[in-house]
Design an enzyme around this catalytic site. Structure first.
Site, PDB file in Angstrom:
ATOM      1  N   LYS A  27       0.841  -1.201   0.000  1.00  0.00           N
ATOM      2  CA  LYS A  27       0.000   0.000   0.000  1.00  0.00           C
ATOM      3  C   LYS A  27       0.883   1.260   0.000  1.00  0.00           C
ATOM      4  CE  LYS A  27      -3.561  -2.714  -0.010  1.00  0.00           C
ATOM      5  NZ  LYS A  27      -4.403  -3.201   1.037  1.00  0.00           N
TER       6      LYS A  27
HETATM    7  C1  LIG Z   1      -5.393  -4.343   1.498  1.00  0.00           C
HETATM    8  C2  LIG Z   1      -6.886  -4.261   1.523  1.00  0.00           C
HETATM    9  C3  LIG Z   1      -7.657  -4.618   2.635  1.00  0.00           C
HETATM   10  C4  LIG Z   1      -7.104  -5.322   3.836  1.00  0.00           C
HETATM   11  O1  LIG Z   1      -5.992  -4.762   4.370  1.00  0.00           O
HETATM   12  P1  LIG Z   1      -4.977  -5.657   5.256  1.00  0.00           P
HETATM   13  O2  LIG Z   1      -4.124  -4.618   5.875  1.00  0.00           O
HETATM   14  O3  LIG Z   1      -4.257  -6.549   4.305  1.00  0.00           O
HETATM   15  O4  LIG Z   1      -5.789  -6.408   6.245  1.00  0.00           O
HETATM   16  C5  LIG Z   1      -9.012  -4.397   2.581  1.00  0.00           C
HETATM   17  N1  LIG Z   1      -9.613  -3.885   1.508  1.00  0.00           N
HETATM   18  C6  LIG Z   1      -8.922  -3.569   0.401  1.00  0.00           C
HETATM   19  C7  LIG Z   1      -9.643  -3.005  -0.769  1.00  0.00           C
HETATM   20  C8  LIG Z   1      -7.539  -3.765   0.369  1.00  0.00           C
HETATM   21  O5  LIG Z   1      -6.851  -3.490  -0.732  1.00  0.00           O
END
Ligand SMILES: *Cc1c(COP(=O)(O)O)cnc(C)c1O
Length: 396
Positions: free
Chosen positions: A196
């Site tokens: 991210k």
């Molecule tokens: C990455 C992501 C999540 C979950 O995040 P984590 O930190 O991996 O638990 C939820 N929704 C979307 C759209 C994501 O891209």
């Protein structure tokens, strides 16, 4: 350059695999984490509060509650809204499973809505048709990093007395009509997974302007207990009340120190992603075999992902073949996502099936995410463009 595909024995476009996403950590980030390791507070300490203040500021929110994943953030949001067994929550089918799973965690029922064909963002008109007397909230997913139509969503939610949640795990640093992502919904959820925009290893946060919702999320991440360890230490107190069922979803001070350093670089990180995307847009403008997603005016796209839709009608290969050929060229492409309602768990548990969200289902076999991260070089991007040209030409 060899025109023979690497998958057929030719030389690959590049020698080392280029991942689709990757963290960008510098020496200052590392120093910040080791400093916490030498201190007194490894968790529930001052870095958590500092990170929350900085995140609230960066997202135009009043409150930020740090948790240990984006999934925990979504769970905390559903809890804060008191979603329960009689409630339905509308989510787009084209998202990571966690968006819908969070509704199930609290006993609610996710109801899948379709997306717009060109942006793959939640289709607000379609969402409106899925509203029933049981609907409690809509979760908008800023797919790939482009904010949804929060003006239309706000109007719909106000009109139908629904709560609006933003799954902003793709869109930290983005904005809609000049307002930052994180301030556009009743609750916004972020992830700090390494792919991210900013990372804390694992991590996440909920942002809101509502003090009550923030307090509910804050207690939820700490077992449903009204105070945390540091507050009791400062007051010289030992007693506490557990007033509802929560979890241990806390983010550590080590992670928040890393998050602070990362957050300070969010602007340049997003600028770099946007510059890479602009380069891809130019390079693919006359590539008929793949179309980038559409972008809308008055929105700042944060480009967590750069997604193209393959024009399968112009190719002799399906997505699996194009994917394998690009991987063989050492381009780490990926696919986001199989529509959630088509996963076996949902089909068995909720009886979902193909045909429920036709636009998302038609898009899925065409989707390809190209490498996109802040420390990618122009040379890396040139390799992606060259490999896309080579592979689509070979399969034309
Ligand atoms: C990455 C992501 C999540 C979950 O995040 P984590 O930190 O991996 O638990 C939820 N929704 C979307 C759209 C994501 O891209």
């Amino acid at each position: 350059m060899s025109r023979e595909l690497a998958i057929e024995g030719g030389a690959p476009v590049r020698t080392a695999m280029l991942p689709y996403g990757r963290q960008s950590i510098d020496d200052a980030d590392i120093a910040a984490v080791t400093e916490v390791l030498r201190g007194d507070w490894l968790t529930t300490g001052p870095k958590v509060a500092e990170f929350e203040v900085a995140l609230a500021r960066a997202t135009g929110a009043t409150h930020a509650v740090a948790v240990n994943s984006g999934t925990a953030a979504l769970h905390a949001a559903m809890h804060a809204l008191e979603v329960g067994p009689r409630d339905e929550v509308i989510v787009p089918s084209l998202t990571f499973a966690a968006t819908a799973n969070a509704v199930l965690y609290t006993g609610g029922t996710p109801v899948f809505a379709d997306v717009e064909a060109d942006t793959l963002l939640l289709d607000v008109d379609d969402a409106a048709t899925r509203i029933t007397p049981r609907t409690k909230a809509i979760v908008a997913v800023d797919y790939a990093g482009q904010p949804c139509d929060y003006r239309a969503l706000r109007d719909l939610c106000d009109d139908k007395d629904l709560r609006l949640v933003s799954d902003a795990c793709h869109s930290l640093g983005g904005s809609f009509e000049g307002r930052p992502v994180g301030s556009l919904a009743d609750l916004s959820c972020f992830s700090f997974h390494p792919v991210k925009h900013i990372t804390t290893g694992e991590g996440g946060a909920v942002t809101t302007a509502d003090a009550t919702l923030a307090q509910r999320a804050r207690m939820f991440r700490n077992h449903g207990i009204t105070t945390d360890h540091r507050q009791r230490t400062e007051r010289g107190a030992y007693d506490y009340d557990m007033v509802e069922l929560g979890y241990n979803y806390r983010l550590t001070d080590l992670q928040c120190a890393l998050g602070l350093g990362q957050l300070a670089k969010l602007g340049p990180f997003v600028d770099r992603r946007r510059a890479l995307a602009a380069g891809y847009d130019r390079a693919f403008a006359d590539l008929s075999a793949a179309r980038p997603l559409a972008t809308r005016p008055s929105r700042t796209h944060a480009y967590h992902l750069y997604v193209v839709q393959l024009t399968l009608e112009r190719l002799r290969a399906d997505r699996a073949k194009v994917f394998a050929a690009l991987r063989a060229e050492n381009i780490g492409v990926n696919v986001h996502y199989r529509p959630v309602h088509l996963h076996p768990y949902y089909r068995e548990r909720l009886g979902t099936k193909p045909g429920m969200t036709p636009v998302a289902e038609a898009a899925y076999p065409r989707l390809l995410s190209l490498p996109m991260f802040a420390t990618m070089t122009d040379g890396d991007a040139d390799d992606v463009v060259a490999a896309m040209g080579k592979v689509t030409e070979a399969y034309a």
